[in-house]
Write a protein that holds these residues in place. Structure first.
Motif, PDB file in Angstrom:
ATOM      1  N   VAL A  33       0.857  -1.187   0.000  1.00 50.28           N
ATOM      2  CA  VAL A  33       0.000   0.000   0.000  1.00 50.28           C
ATOM      3  C   VAL A  33       0.895   1.240   0.000  1.00 50.28           C
ATOM      4  CG1 VAL A  33      -1.708   1.313   1.313  1.00 50.28           C
ATOM      5  CG2 VAL A  33      -1.862  -1.193   1.195  1.00 50.28           C
ATOM      6  N   THR A  34       0.637   2.144  -0.928  1.00 51.09           N
ATOM      7  CA  THR A  34       1.450   3.355  -1.016  1.00 51.09           C
ATOM      8  C   THR A  34       0.662   4.622  -0.695  1.00 51.09           C
ATOM      9  OG1 THR A  34       0.990   3.418  -3.386  1.00 51.09           O
ATOM     10  CG2 THR A  34       3.074   2.415  -2.698  1.00 51.09           C
ATOM     11  N   CYS A  35      -0.670   4.538  -0.734  1.00 47.72           N
ATOM     12  CA  CYS A  35      -1.465   5.737  -0.512  1.00 47.72           C
ATOM     13  C   CYS A  35      -2.831   5.352   0.061  1.00 47.72           C
ATOM     14  CB  CYS A  35      -1.651   6.468  -1.849  1.00 47.72           C
ATOM     15  SG  CYS A  35      -2.394   8.104  -1.691  1.00 47.72           S
ATOM     16  N   ILE A  55      -7.698   2.688  -1.067  1.00 52.91           N
ATOM     17  CA  ILE A  55      -6.324   2.215  -0.865  1.00 52.91           C
ATOM     18  C   ILE A  55      -5.626   2.121  -2.218  1.00 52.91           C
ATOM     19  CG2 ILE A  55      -4.901   0.344   0.065  1.00 52.91           C
ATOM     20  CD1 ILE A  55      -7.332  -0.539   1.729  1.00 52.91           C
ATOM     21  N   GLY A  56      -4.490   2.804  -2.342  1.00 52.94           N
ATOM     22  CA  GLY A  56      -3.688   2.736  -3.563  1.00 52.94           C
ATOM     23  C   GLY A  56      -2.454   1.892  -3.322  1.00 52.94           C
ATOM     24  N   PRO A  75       3.281   3.229  -8.828  1.00 54.19           N
ATOM     25  CA  PRO A  75       2.659   3.284  -7.508  1.00 54.19           C
ATOM     26  C   PRO A  75       1.735   4.504  -7.366  1.00 54.19           C
ATOM     27  CG  PRO A  75       5.025   2.971  -7.310  1.00 54.19           C
ATOM     28  CD  PRO A  75       4.754   3.253  -8.744  1.00 54.19           C
ATOM     29  N   VAL A  76       0.626   4.304  -6.685  1.00 52.45           N
ATOM     30  CA  VAL A  76      -0.290   5.416  -6.418  1.00 52.45           C
ATOM     31  C   VAL A  76       0.373   6.326  -5.381  1.00 52.45           C
ATOM     32  CG1 VAL A  76      -2.571   6.076  -5.558  1.00 52.45           C
ATOM     33  CG2 VAL A  76      -2.301   3.991  -6.927  1.00 52.45           C
ATOM     34  N   ALA A 108      -9.955  11.695  -7.080  1.00 53.29           N
ATOM     35  CA  ALA A 108      -8.847  12.060  -7.975  1.00 53.29           C
ATOM     36  C   ALA A 108      -7.620  11.292  -7.500  1.00 53.29           C
ATOM     37  CB  ALA A 108      -8.588  13.563  -7.912  1.00 53.29           C
ATOM     38  N   PHE A 109      -6.889  10.700  -8.450  1.00 53.92           N
ATOM     39  CA  PHE A 109      -5.697   9.944  -8.035  1.00 53.92           C
ATOM     40  C   PHE A 109      -4.542  10.250  -8.981  1.00 53.92           C
ATOM     41  CE2 PHE A 109      -5.306   6.778 -11.369  1.00 53.92           C
ATOM     42  CZ  PHE A 109      -6.577   6.781 -11.945  1.00 53.92           C
ATOM     43  N   GLY A 110      -3.325  10.037  -8.471  1.00 57.88           N
ATOM     44  CA  GLY A 110      -2.126  10.209  -9.297  1.00 57.88           C
ATOM     45  C   GLY A 110      -1.103   9.149  -8.926  1.00 57.88           C
TER      46      GLY A 110
END
Lengths: 343, 323
Positions: free
Chosen positions: B253-255, B267-268, B294-295, B308-310
């Motif tokens: 999990v990164t974000c 969960i990103g 990775p998010v 919104a995601f990056g």
């Protein structure tokens, strides 16, 4: 002990330049930046010096030593480098390699350890070599008034012995012997005006286990002039310091084939217990019933090892290990090392 | 079925957020992209290091490698501060339009009227956060946190805990301060009595923290699941096990981004996948399949319908959970 990570294409090489103000560090830095080798560098400096550095991408960072909360006093990283490298690597297209210039008072160990201990830094970069600039004229004085000058030499993979035109041949020989006494495994290059061939400084792979000891003739070559008893003994003597102001010494050990069941617990224990005193260690180990050379390199308590390549037919199956550090009990190291030999 | 409207950009996304209904994406190269009747781009910094939404939700606050602190929205950019050639490594948004920013060992607060105050520290300022109540902000530093009261001349409060603290957050009720540390752990203080909370066991560094609605839970990255610590009790998570949500065997999990009103977390992961997971029963919904990187950033909109995601590779976008 962690297995070595295979370097990937995306890992950016990092060269660390150490040395006192006036040792020629900025001159060398500017040569690296300006010579036509097709590489673009990001430069990390601790302070913008009075002499300009001619580069598009320079980042100033405040030296920030972080002890890790694991009870290990020598497990330190440079927090500023963690942050700056992370920031730089978010825009990776701008450079092909990173140069870290440290101040003359910087301890090189946390700088090097950052590239092994921090998972993010380690994933994206690889430490190529630590290069120490040494002013041939002023080294004796530096060794008198600081521990850092000695540490920088002890830590280096490459020592550029600069300003050789300012000393007599006798003085130069003495200075070189001092450097050699502190660090028997570094490559030494005598230069004037930082005029070392850049291929001797860049892309050394000094921490790359596949290459680490191949580029290290003093280490492997038993005819090494400093290896006085190499032909008849199972170990080298400790290189005693020729001058009073040096507290770092090296212990070179040599033995036959090692029993892996004894050797690995031993090296683990030694680095755990003696870690704070060990600045660098390097070794090639012949393991019993193993066709491959096992190579080791370490910084304080951090140690990495891996199978390197098969032993060549004409190579003697012997184990060699060099410790560079302070307060090393040579006798105990040698005896316990020899006790790890396979029966 | 959730749907994803992709926005393929080139570069590491530092922040993905909404100003009003418009999704914004701030990239490390200093560009800010928005989807406002088409894809629009604004170059704000030469190298962007930190970004956050202001407390009114109307402006993007950014800090850059160019030594500038900027406030922007739409096509307008205002430079709030310029510090020369040092990096502005962290920014935080405070009450009444105030902004805090970090440069090396100094943390500054700029009030909306343009006045500012600078606070020097012995060590580098690693992270900044404003308290949800009153004019108070926290500085994460080596060996702890310093709490400043920039509107008064009150003495700062020092919270000590050995080690390098790299980011800091207040609980929404203002009762707890939590930091993430260099060594794969969180550390918390209960402000009323200074009680310590150690939250350890992460295999990686914790880079993303998100408080759930009303601050009942704190979700964190840094493991193969989102680690969600209970903060309902008066002593926080002490002696309690965290929830582990969205566990995957082959990804980290990164974000994390908690839903604005319900006990749900987005969960990103390091492969770009995004899941939504409900705390009560750990039920998972796939929001986005794995992508290029990775998010690194996520935010829910006010309507609680879109995220919104990056990512660090630039494959950004907007997830609509209602399809």
């Amino acid at each position: 002990m962690s297995e070595a990570q295979a370097p990937t294409q995306t890992q950016i090489p990092v060269t660390v330049l150490t040395g006192y103000l006036g040792s020629g560090k900025t001159t060398l830095l500017n040569r690296i930046l300006s010579e036509n080798h097709g590489r673009r560098y990001a430069v990390i400096v601790n302070e913008f010096g009075e002499i300009g550095i001619d580069n598009d991408l320079i980042v100033e960072s405040d030296e920030e030593i972080y002890e890790m909360n694991n009870g290990c006093v020598c497990c330190t990283v440079r927090g500023d480098l963690v942050r700056v490298v992370e920031g730089l690597m978010r825009r990776p297209g701008r450079f092909d390699a990173i140069l870290v210039e440290t101040t003359g008072l910087a301890d090189p160990a946390p700088v090097a350890q950052t590239f092994f201990m921090d998972e993010d830094v380690r994933a994206k970069t690889r430490l190529d070599a630590v290069v120490a600039l040494v002013d041939a004229k002023h080294l004796p004085l530096r060794l008198k008034d600081s521990k850092e000058a000695e540490d920088q030499i002890a830590f280096a993979d490459v020592v550029v012995l600069n300003k050789t035109d300012l000393v007599t041949p006798e003085e130069l020989a003495q200075v070189e012997a001092t450097v050699r006494a502190i660090n028997p495994s570094a490559r030494i290059h005598r230069t004037e005006r930082s005029g070392v061939n850049l291929t001797e400084v860049l892309d050394r792979g000094a921490f790359d286990l596949k290459r680490v000891l191949d580029s290290d003739p003093h280490f492997l070559d038993s005819d090494d002039q400093h290896d006085h008893d190499g032909h008849h003994g199972h170990h080298d003597h400790a290189h005693a310091s020729p001058i009073h102001d040096v507290s770092v010494k090296s212990v070179s050990l040599r033995g036959g084939e090692m029993d892996p069941k004894k050797f690995f617990p031993w090296i683990e224990k030694i680095t755990q217990m003696e870690g704070p005193n060990i600045l660098r260690l390097k070794g090639v180990i012949a393991l019993k019933d193993d066709p491959d050379r096992y190579v080791l390199q370490g910084v304080h308590m951090i140690i990495e090892g891996d199978h390197q390549r098969p032993w060549k037919a004409d190579e003697k199956h012997e184990s060699r290990l060099v410790f560079i550090g302070r307060d090393l009990d040579e006798d105990r190291l040698r005896k316990s090392f020899e006790a790890c030999q396979a029966a | 079925m959730p749907t994803v409207a992709p926005l393929d950009l080139n570069g590491h996304c530092i922040a993905a957020l909404f100003i009003g209904d418009v999704p914004y994406f701030a990239l490390a190269d200093g560009t800010v992209h928005r989807l406002d009747y088409g894809h629009k781009t604004l170059q704000i910094h030469d190298g962007l290091l930190a970004a956050t939404l202001d407390q009114a939700g109307s402006q993007l606050i950014t800090g850059g490698e160019d030594g500038k602190v900027c406030a922007s929205a739409g096509d307008s950019v205002e430079t709030l501060a310029e510090v020369g050639r040092k990096w502005v490594s962290s920014v935080a948004a405070g009450p009444q339009g105030s902004v805090a920013y970090a440069v090396g060992r100094s943390a500054s607060v700029r009030f909306s009227d343009g006045r500012s105050r600078e606070f020097q520290h012995a060590r580098t300022v690693e992270g900044l956060a404003f308290s949800p109540k009153g004019m108070r902000f926290a500085v994460a530093r080596y060996n702890g946190v310093t709490l400043h009261f920039p509107a008064t001349d009150g003495k700062p409060t020092e919270l000590e805990w050995a080690g390098a603290h790299t980011a800091v957050t207040f609980s929404p009720d203002g009762n707890f301060v939590v930091t993430s540390m260099q060594e794969n752990a969180l550390h918390g203080w209960k402000l009323a009595d200074g009680k310590h909370m150690r939250m350890t066991g992460y295999p990686g560094k914790v880079k993303s923290l998100s408080w759930s609605a009303k601050g009942k839970w704190l979700a964190s990255s840094g493991a193969s699941a989102a680690i969600v610590w209970p903060f309902q009790a008066k002593d926080g998570p002490m002696g309690k096990a965290p929830l582990e949500l969205g566990t995957r065997g082959n990804a980290l999990v990164t974000c994390v981004a908690c839903h604005p009103s319900e006990d749900i977390v987005a969960i990103g992961y390091n492969d770009g996948m995004v899941l939504a997971v409900r705390f009560a029963d750990a039920k998972e919904v796939l929001l986005r399949r794995p992508g290029k990187g990775p998010v690194t950033a996520m935010m829910w909109d006010k309507g609680e319908r879109r995220i919104a995601f990056g990512t660090d590779a630039g494959d950004c976008g907007v997830i609509d959970i209602t399809g």
